[in-house]
Scaffold this motif. Structure first.
Motif, PDB file in Angstrom:
ATOM      1  N   LEU A   1      20.821 -35.694 -71.947  1.00  0.00           N
ATOM      2  CA  LEU A   1      19.949 -34.401 -72.870  1.00  0.00           C
ATOM      3  C   LEU A   1      20.058 -35.492 -74.566  1.00  0.00           C
ATOM      4  CD1 LEU A   1      20.827 -30.413 -72.207  1.00  0.00           C
ATOM      5  CD2 LEU A   1      18.364 -31.781 -72.172  1.00  0.00           C
ATOM      6  N   HIS A   2      20.893 -36.040 -74.658  1.00  0.00           N
ATOM      7  CA  HIS A   2      21.889 -36.683 -75.883  1.00  0.00           C
ATOM      8  C   HIS A   2      20.635 -38.624 -75.462  1.00  0.00           C
ATOM      9  CE1 HIS A   2      23.134 -39.462 -78.556  1.00  0.00           C
ATOM     10  NE2 HIS A   2      23.768 -39.783 -77.592  1.00  0.00           N
ATOM     11  N   LEU A   3      20.093 -38.547 -74.677  1.00  0.00           N
ATOM     12  CA  LEU A   3      19.041 -39.986 -74.406  1.00  0.00           C
ATOM     13  C   LEU A   3      17.564 -39.316 -74.415  1.00  0.00           C
ATOM     14  CD1 LEU A   3      21.008 -42.242 -71.502  1.00  0.00           C
ATOM     15  CD2 LEU A   3      20.883 -42.398 -74.295  1.00  0.00           C
ATOM     16  N   GLN A   4      17.036 -38.139 -73.948  1.00  0.00           N
ATOM     17  CA  GLN A   4      16.062 -37.478 -74.687  1.00  0.00           C
ATOM     18  C   GLN A   4      15.425 -38.001 -75.761  1.00  0.00           C
ATOM     19  OE1 GLN A   4      15.191 -34.101 -71.855  1.00  0.00           O
ATOM     20  NE2 GLN A   4      14.405 -33.540 -73.482  1.00  0.00           N
ATOM     21  N   ALA A   5      16.812 -37.059 -76.135  1.00  0.00           N
ATOM     22  CA  ALA A   5      16.072 -36.938 -78.035  1.00  0.00           C
ATOM     23  C   ALA A   5      16.246 -38.634 -78.541  1.00  0.00           C
ATOM     24  CB  ALA A   5      17.984 -35.752 -78.102  1.00  0.00           C
ATOM     25  N   LYS A   6      16.503 -39.118 -77.960  1.00  0.00           N
ATOM     26  CA  LYS A   6      16.271 -40.373 -78.596  1.00  0.00           C
ATOM     27  C   LYS A   6      15.438 -41.691 -78.508  1.00  0.00           C
ATOM     28  CE  LYS A   6      21.042 -41.936 -80.086  1.00  0.00           C
ATOM     29  NZ  LYS A   6      20.906 -42.376 -81.012  1.00  0.00           N
ATOM     30  N   GLY A   7      14.634 -40.239 -77.127  1.00  0.00           N
ATOM     31  CA  GLY A   7      13.439 -41.001 -76.774  1.00  0.00           C
ATOM     32  C   GLY A   7      13.648 -42.023 -75.425  1.00  0.00           C
ATOM     33  N   LEU A   8      14.675 -41.993 -74.937  1.00  0.00           N
ATOM     34  CA  LEU A   8      15.038 -42.425 -73.970  1.00  0.00           C
ATOM     35  C   LEU A   8      14.264 -42.267 -72.832  1.00  0.00           C
ATOM     36  CD1 LEU A   8      17.841 -43.567 -74.444  1.00  0.00           C
ATOM     37  CD2 LEU A   8      16.564 -45.438 -75.089  1.00  0.00           C
ATOM     38  N   LEU A   9      13.843 -40.615 -72.309  1.00  0.00           N
ATOM     39  CA  LEU A   9      13.510 -40.184 -70.916  1.00  0.00           C
ATOM     40  C   LEU A   9      12.133 -39.504 -71.812  1.00  0.00           C
ATOM     41  CD1 LEU A   9      15.968 -39.037 -69.399  1.00  0.00           C
ATOM     42  CD2 LEU A   9      16.694 -39.814 -71.193  1.00  0.00           C
ATOM     43  N   ASN A  10      11.968 -38.638 -70.403  1.00  0.00           N
ATOM     44  CA  ASN A  10      10.907 -37.552 -71.352  1.00  0.00           C
ATOM     45  C   ASN A  10      11.520 -35.883 -70.267  1.00  0.00           C
ATOM     46  OD1 ASN A  10       8.987 -38.959 -72.529  1.00  0.00           O
ATOM     47  ND2 ASN A  10       7.743 -39.749 -70.537  1.00  0.00           N
ATOM     48  N   ALA A  11      10.971 -35.505 -71.018  1.00  0.00           N
ATOM     49  CA  ALA A  11      11.533 -33.912 -70.147  1.00  0.00           C
ATOM     50  C   ALA A  11      11.547 -33.744 -68.859  1.00  0.00           C
ATOM     51  CB  ALA A  11      11.752 -32.208 -71.496  1.00  0.00           C
ATOM     52  N   GLU A  12      10.099 -33.948 -68.286  1.00  0.00           N
ATOM     53  CA  GLU A  12       9.697 -33.973 -66.896  1.00  0.00           C
ATOM     54  C   GLU A  12      10.793 -34.729 -66.178  1.00  0.00           C
ATOM     55  OE1 GLU A  12       6.157 -37.116 -67.008  1.00  0.00           O
ATOM     56  OE2 GLU A  12       5.421 -34.878 -67.230  1.00  0.00           O
ATOM     57  N   GLN A  13      10.907 -35.396 -66.791  1.00  0.00           N
ATOM     58  CA  GLN A  13      12.488 -36.352 -66.253  1.00  0.00           C
ATOM     59  C   GLN A  13      13.686 -35.983 -65.639  1.00  0.00           C
ATOM     60  OE1 GLN A  13      10.384 -40.816 -68.202  1.00  0.00           O
ATOM     61  NE2 GLN A  13      11.673 -40.856 -66.690  1.00  0.00           N
ATOM     62  N   LEU A  14      14.126 -35.453 -65.954  1.00  0.00           N
ATOM     63  CA  LEU A  14      14.929 -34.852 -65.961  1.00  0.00           C
ATOM     64  C   LEU A  14      15.962 -33.645 -65.561  1.00  0.00           C
ATOM     65  CD1 LEU A  14      18.247 -35.634 -66.811  1.00  0.00           C
ATOM     66  CD2 LEU A  14      17.707 -34.119 -69.215  1.00  0.00           C
ATOM     67  N   LEU A  15      15.609 -33.898 -63.849  1.00  0.00           N
ATOM     68  CA  LEU A  15      16.000 -32.381 -62.755  1.00  0.00           C
ATOM     69  C   LEU A  15      17.341 -32.283 -63.324  1.00  0.00           C
ATOM     70  CD1 LEU A  15      14.355 -31.392 -60.470  1.00  0.00           C
ATOM     71  CD2 LEU A  15      15.826 -32.004 -58.876  1.00  0.00           C
ATOM     72  N   ASP A  16      17.579 -31.277 -64.008  1.00  0.00           N
ATOM     73  CA  ASP A  16      19.232 -30.503 -64.189  1.00  0.00           C
ATOM     74  C   ASP A  16      19.256 -29.686 -64.328  1.00  0.00           C
ATOM     75  OD1 ASP A  16      17.455 -30.699 -66.214  1.00  0.00           O
ATOM     76  OD2 ASP A  16      19.427 -28.603 -67.720  1.00  0.00           O
ATOM     77  N   GLY A  17      21.107 -28.760 -63.520  1.00  0.00           N
ATOM     78  CA  GLY A  17      20.908 -27.471 -62.891  1.00  0.00           C
ATOM     79  C   GLY A  17      21.455 -27.831 -61.730  1.00  0.00           C
ATOM     80  N   LEU A  18      21.668 -28.676 -60.940  1.00  0.00           N
ATOM     81  CA  LEU A  18      22.682 -28.525 -60.172  1.00  0.00           C
ATOM     82  C   LEU A  18      23.804 -28.274 -60.334  1.00  0.00           C
ATOM     83  CD1 LEU A  18      20.741 -31.816 -57.978  1.00  0.00           C
ATOM     84  CD2 LEU A  18      20.550 -29.252 -57.490  1.00  0.00           C
ATOM     85  N   PRO A  19      24.329 -27.570 -58.961  1.00  0.00           N
ATOM     86  CA  PRO A  19      25.505 -27.639 -59.050  1.00  0.00           C
ATOM     87  C   PRO A  19      26.640 -28.873 -58.852  1.00  0.00           C
ATOM     88  CG  PRO A  19      24.963 -25.683 -58.173  1.00  0.00           C
ATOM     89  CD  PRO A  19      23.897 -26.311 -58.209  1.00  0.00           C
ATOM     90  N   HIS A  20      27.825 -29.435 -59.433  1.00  0.00           N
ATOM     91  CA  HIS A  20      28.120 -30.394 -59.438  1.00  0.00           C
ATOM     92  C   HIS A  20      29.051 -30.711 -57.620  1.00  0.00           C
ATOM     93  CE1 HIS A  20      30.144 -33.634 -59.360  1.00  0.00           C
ATOM     94  NE2 HIS A  20      30.356 -34.209 -60.523  1.00  0.00           N
ATOM     95  N   PRO A  21      28.699 -31.670 -57.112  1.00  0.00           N
ATOM     96  CA  PRO A  21      28.291 -31.811 -55.926  1.00  0.00           C
ATOM     97  C   PRO A  21      30.104 -31.926 -55.032  1.00  0.00           C
ATOM     98  CG  PRO A  21      27.399 -33.709 -56.430  1.00  0.00           C
ATOM     99  CD  PRO A  21      27.547 -33.008 -57.501  1.00  0.00           C
ATOM    100  N   SER A  22      31.192 -31.876 -56.277  1.00  0.00           N
ATOM    101  CA  SER A  22      32.120 -32.086 -55.725  1.00  0.00           C
ATOM    102  C   SER A  22      32.888 -30.368 -54.881  1.00  0.00           C
ATOM    103  CB  SER A  22      32.905 -32.121 -57.482  1.00  0.00           C
ATOM    104  OG  SER A  22      34.556 -31.412 -56.675  1.00  0.00           O
ATOM    105  N   GLY A  23      34.127 -31.305 -53.883  1.00  0.00           N
ATOM    106  CA  GLY A  23      34.326 -30.557 -52.634  1.00  0.00           C
ATOM    107  C   GLY A  23      35.080 -29.120 -53.673  1.00  0.00           C
ATOM    108  N   ALA A  24      35.359 -29.335 -54.742  1.00  0.00           N
ATOM    109  CA  ALA A  24      36.235 -28.391 -55.100  1.00  0.00           C
ATOM    110  C   ALA A  24      34.832 -27.405 -56.301  1.00  0.00           C
ATOM    111  CB  ALA A  24      36.423 -29.114 -56.446  1.00  0.00           C
ATOM    112  N   ASN A  25      33.625 -27.676 -55.589  1.00  0.00           N
ATOM    113  CA  ASN A  25      32.852 -27.036 -56.376  1.00  0.00           C
ATOM    114  C   ASN A  25      32.050 -26.125 -55.504  1.00  0.00           C
ATOM    115  OD1 ASN A  25      31.673 -25.835 -58.811  1.00  0.00           O
ATOM    116  ND2 ASN A  25      29.664 -26.806 -58.358  1.00  0.00           N
ATOM    117  N   GLY A  26      33.452 -25.644 -53.974  1.00  0.00           N
ATOM    118  CA  GLY A  26      31.770 -25.289 -53.342  1.00  0.00           C
ATOM    119  C   GLY A  26      31.860 -23.835 -52.710  1.00  0.00           C
ATOM    120  N   GLU A  27      31.969 -22.680 -53.973  1.00  0.00           N
ATOM    121  CA  GLU A  27      31.559 -20.839 -53.803  1.00  0.00           C
ATOM    122  C   GLU A  27      30.087 -21.402 -54.710  1.00  0.00           C
ATOM    123  OE1 GLU A  27      33.012 -17.298 -54.636  1.00  0.00           O
ATOM    124  OE2 GLU A  27      32.488 -18.124 -56.947  1.00  0.00           O
ATOM    125  N   ARG A  28      29.704 -22.421 -55.857  1.00  0.00           N
ATOM    126  CA  ARG A  28      28.850 -22.614 -56.180  1.00  0.00           C
ATOM    127  C   ARG A  28      27.987 -22.842 -55.522  1.00  0.00           C
ATOM    128  NH1 ARG A  28      33.121 -23.518 -60.087  1.00  0.00           N
ATOM    129  NH2 ARG A  28      33.325 -22.009 -61.744  1.00  0.00           N
TER     130      ARG A  28
END
Length: 259
Positions: free
Chosen positions: A190-217
């Motif tokens: 989001l910081h780099l997007q605000a600087k104009g380095l990428l567009n909002a449509e390029q960012l697919l954010d919101g996935l839970p972190h895939p760490s094994g410690a994040n199993g329930e989410r």
């Protein structure tokens, strides 16, 4: 920093990297933070999707270094060793399976024209660029860095973002889909997007972190654990909203053939 600078050391070393990285690979120190070199330099400029973690951990770094050593001893070029090391180590372990399951669950494989995002780690590696917000492994008090203190709050970490990650984004152009893994990495993008380095449509954010410690989410995100069985540590509304936004964005990308 690049593999060229360490190729002689790696071609001759007998170090057991899984026990810790040698002082010869230390790049910087800032308080309790230490950054070491590991061969994660390769940039796949043909990629259509970018998978971005926080930073390589010791397990990933040791695998990359072991593979680079093996390649160099067998006479591979520095570029061949760099590419092989990164492919071998990126998102290795249980994290890879969790990541594939979540990407397939929301339909990224359909957007890319493959049967499963598992192919991004074997037959279709040409479609993906693996990276991290912090390209080189960072440790705090000798342990894997996991996002605290915040990446942009420390000069040595911010330098990695504004040097190496920015270099990668510029090399990849404006057609890639970026998948930041976890909120700490999303903040960086989001910081780099605000600087104009990428567009909002390029960012697919919101996935839970895939760490094994994040199993329930992850289980809830995948629809494998019902809402009424969740612990207080998991916020189902946040995950539902994130999934809805991801699905909407992927649908629009599919309609416009953005990738």
């Amino acid at each position: 920093m690049s593999l060229e600078q360490f190729s002689t050391l790696l071609a001759t070393t007998k170090h057991n990297f899984s026990n810790g990285l040698p002082a010869e690979l230390l790049l910087s120190s800032e308080g309790k933070l230490q950054t070491f070199y590991a061969p994660f330099d390769h940039i796949n400029t043909d990629a259509r999707i970018v998978l971005c973690g926080i930073t390589p951990g010791l397990q990933q770094a040791s695998r990359a270094l072991d593979e680079a050593c093996r390649q160099l001893r067998q006479g591979a070029s520095v570029e061949q060793a760099r590419e092989a090391a990164k492919a071998t180590a990126s998102f290795a372990g249980p994290m890879r399976n969790n990541l594939v399951n979540m990407l397939d669950h929301v339909g990224v494989q359909t957007l890319l024209g493959i049967d499963s995002c598992a192919r991004l780690f074997d037959t279709h590696r040409h479609l993906v660029h693996y990276t991290s917000a912090l390209r080189y492994p960072v440790f705090i008090d000798g342990q894997n860095y996991s996002g605290g203190p915040a990446i942009l709050s420390r000069s040595s970490l911010r330098h990695q973002v504004e040097t190496h990650l920015v270099e990668e984004i510029r090399a990849l152009g404006t057609k890639c889909l970026y998948v930041p893994l976890g909120p700490k990495v999303t903040d960086v993008f989001l910081h780099l997007q605000a600087k104009g380095l990428l567009n909002a449509e390029q960012l697919l954010d919101g996935l839970p972190h895939p760490s094994g410690a994040n199993g329930e989410r992850i289980s809830y995100f995948l629809g494998k654990k019902p809402r009424d069985e969740l612990s207080p540590l998991t916020n189902p509304t946040m995950l539902d909203n994130a999934k809805s936004k991801i699905l909407d964005k992927l649908e629009k990308l599919q309609e416009t053939n953005r990738l």
